[in-house]
Enzyme design. Structure first.
Site, mmCIF file in Angstrom:
data_model
loop_
_atom_site.group_PDB
_atom_site.id
_atom_site.type_symbol
_atom_site.label_atom_id
_atom_site.label_comp_id
_atom_site.label_asym_id
_atom_site.label_seq_id
_atom_site.Cartn_x
_atom_site.Cartn_y
_atom_site.Cartn_z
ATOM 1 N N SER A 56 1.582 82.386 -70.110
ATOM 2 C CA SER A 56 2.205 83.136 -71.689
ATOM 3 C C SER A 56 2.161 84.322 -71.929
ATOM 4 C CB SER A 56 0.113 83.236 -71.389
ATOM 5 O OG SER A 56 -0.217 83.999 -70.408
ATOM 6 N N LYS A 105 -5.060 77.460 -80.110
ATOM 7 C CA LYS A 105 -3.575 77.619 -80.430
ATOM 8 C C LYS A 105 -3.251 76.859 -81.251
ATOM 9 C CE LYS A 105 -3.985 81.296 -76.218
ATOM 10 N NZ LYS A 105 -4.377 81.172 -75.275
ATOM 11 N N HIS A 159 -0.049 76.847 -73.854
ATOM 12 C CA HIS A 159 0.947 77.323 -75.003
ATOM 13 C C HIS A 159 1.466 75.771 -75.320
ATOM 14 C CE1 HIS A 159 -0.762 81.487 -75.674
ATOM 15 N NE2 HIS A 159 -0.622 81.294 -73.330
HETATM 16 C C1 LIG Z 1 -5.497 81.442 -74.064
HETATM 17 C C2 LIG Z 1 -5.185 81.245 -72.677
HETATM 18 C C3 LIG Z 1 -6.662 80.542 -72.178
HETATM 19 C C4 LIG Z 1 -7.817 81.299 -73.151
HETATM 20 O O1 LIG Z 1 -8.080 80.491 -74.003
HETATM 21 P P1 LIG Z 1 -9.138 80.331 -75.048
HETATM 22 O O2 LIG Z 1 -9.652 79.299 -75.591
HETATM 23 O O3 LIG Z 1 -8.239 81.828 -75.374
HETATM 24 O O4 LIG Z 1 -9.981 81.622 -74.023
HETATM 25 C C5 LIG Z 1 -6.100 79.832 -71.476
HETATM 26 N N1 LIG Z 1 -5.091 79.864 -70.410
HETATM 27 C C6 LIG Z 1 -3.895 80.839 -70.972
HETATM 28 C C7 LIG Z 1 -2.831 79.957 -70.723
HETATM 29 C C8 LIG Z 1 -3.407 81.181 -72.342
HETATM 30 O O5 LIG Z 1 -2.674 81.332 -72.576
#
Ligand SMILES: *Cc1c(COP(=O)(O)O)cnc(C)c1O
Length: 385
Positions: free
Chosen positions: A177, A236, A205
């Site tokens: 991330s 996302k 992602h």
């Molecule tokens: C954003 C993210 C999460 C958390 O997801 P949410 O739905 O925002 O709680 C988990 N793992 C990774 C790698 C992320 O980038």
């Protein structure tokens, strides 16, 4: 009590690590309004530009009319609506896995997977650059926590070979991330097969972005296995909210029965699930969004190559511009904001000490001229510093 907190806050401040929130006044997107001013933003995970899509807004409205606003209960009580049920089936089909289970967020999904599958007698093997939610999940599970250097398959193999744990889980971000690089999934899978481990992939992602149809890292790498526990978030690229886990039916049923972050939390509002059903069709059908994103990524990489600050190696929408010092990263981010460009400075503890960076995230909603403006501004700031 109050003075100890004040002391802690002063230490955060002295390290240049105080965080501030901006107030977003427009929908999320490539162009946003903050404090009454327009900016081009490189901050969101809305990689396909769907967070404000009128079709998703219309579907959310329709979902609200049909289901009301709140789920009102957890899934196992009476919060599991027709829209959730249909979405789980659609998600499983979308990622070509037997069954899928919705979670209220990615953070909760990761806590749920690891705590349901691993306990005191088990071991979890984790990449050092994994997302915080995966690390927190391992701590909560009480399993042995074995971390390996980023992408170091030899180190992972040594740890797996030495382990006498009852159950072994290898957990990794599929797309890291804060770095944007893609985990070596086929090689990880081979190690998991050799040492009888599960492979937990956090594709927050990759889902929607990687693969010809946007099915994510499994499609991108062309792998399939009963050992894979696939997790992706829906806040996302899918532009909405929530998360899901997909895999073998018995795995999913264990999560239903055992995952506390599934059992003890309110279900997503069904209107969100209804909007996501519309969104999935758009993600698959509009391949041009992925193609456009790829063009913008290539353009940014080409134009930044002439700067002193360099991008970390990444082919995804996450393009980290490595700065180093915390205060310098913050200063560059502020100078970009003065020029109407929002790019977040990412500092420890989110990234390792000494690797503060600007996390440039691109979206299919950006225009070529947005990239040109960003690179021009960086060149000017670099020249003056
Ligand atoms: C954003 C993210 C999460 C958390 O997801 P949410 O739905 O925002 O709680 C988990 N793992 C990774 C790698 C992320 O980038």
């Amino acid at each position: 009590m109050r003075s100890s907190l004040a002391g802690e806050l002063r230490r955060i401040e002295a390290q240049g690590l105080t965080r501030h929130r901006r107030v977003l006044e427009s929908p999320q997107g490539a162009q946003v309004v903050v404090d009454g001013r327009e900016f081009v933003a490189f901050c969101s995970n809305d990689y396909l530009g769907l967070a404000g899509d009128p079709r998703l807004v219309a579907a959310a409205r329709e979902g609200a009319a049909r289901y009301g606003v709140g789920a009102g209960a957890s899934h196992l009580i009476l919060g599991h609506a027709t829209a959730h049920h249909a979405l789980e089936a659609a998600l499983a089909q979308f990622v070509r896995l037997p069954r899928a289970l919705l979670f209220s967020s990615g953070y909760l999904a990761n806590l749920g997977i690891v705590t349901a599958l691993a306990g005191r007698e088990d071991a979890v093997f984790a990449d050092k650059l994994n997302h915080a939610s995966l690390n927190d999940a391992v701590l909560l599970s009480r399993a042995a926590f074995r971390r390996y250097a980023h992408g170091d398959l030899d180190a992972l193999e040594k740890l797996l070979a030495a382990s006498r744990a009852r159950r072994k889980l290898v957990v990794t971000d599929a797309v890291f991330s804060m770095d944007g690089d893609i985990a070596p999934v086929p090689a990880l899978l081979r190690l998991c097969e050799r040492y009888g481990a599960w492979l937990v992939l956090d594709d927050a992602h990759g889902f929607g972005v990687l693969g010809a149809t946007g099915a994510g890292v499994l499609e991108h790498c062309g792998v399939a296995s009963e050992r894979i526990v696939y997790m992706a978030t829906l806040g996302k690229a899918a532009g909405t909210f929530g998360a899901f886990v997909a895999g073998e039916p018995a795995l999913i049923e264990i999560l239903v029965q055992r995952a506390r972050p599934y059992i003890y939390t309110t279900a997503l509002p069904p209107l969100i699930a209804h909007a996501l059903l519309a969104g999935l069709g758009i993600i698959a059908a509009e391949a041009w969004r992925r193609e456009r994103l790829a063009q913008l990524i290539a353009r940014l990489k080409r134009d930044v190559a002439a700067l002193r600050w360099q991008l970390a190696p990444s082919d995804t929408a996450i393009q980290p511009l490595m700065i180093g010092a915390n205060d310098e990263a913050v200063r560059v981010s502020e100078q970009l904001a003065q020029r109407g460009l929002l790019v977040p400075a990412i500092r420890p503890p989110t990234v390792p000490p000494g690797s503060a960076r600007l996390r440039i995230s691109l979206s299919a909603a950006h225009r070529e001229q947005d990239i040109a403006q960003l690179v021009d501004a960086l060149r000017e700031i670099e020249r003056k510093s």
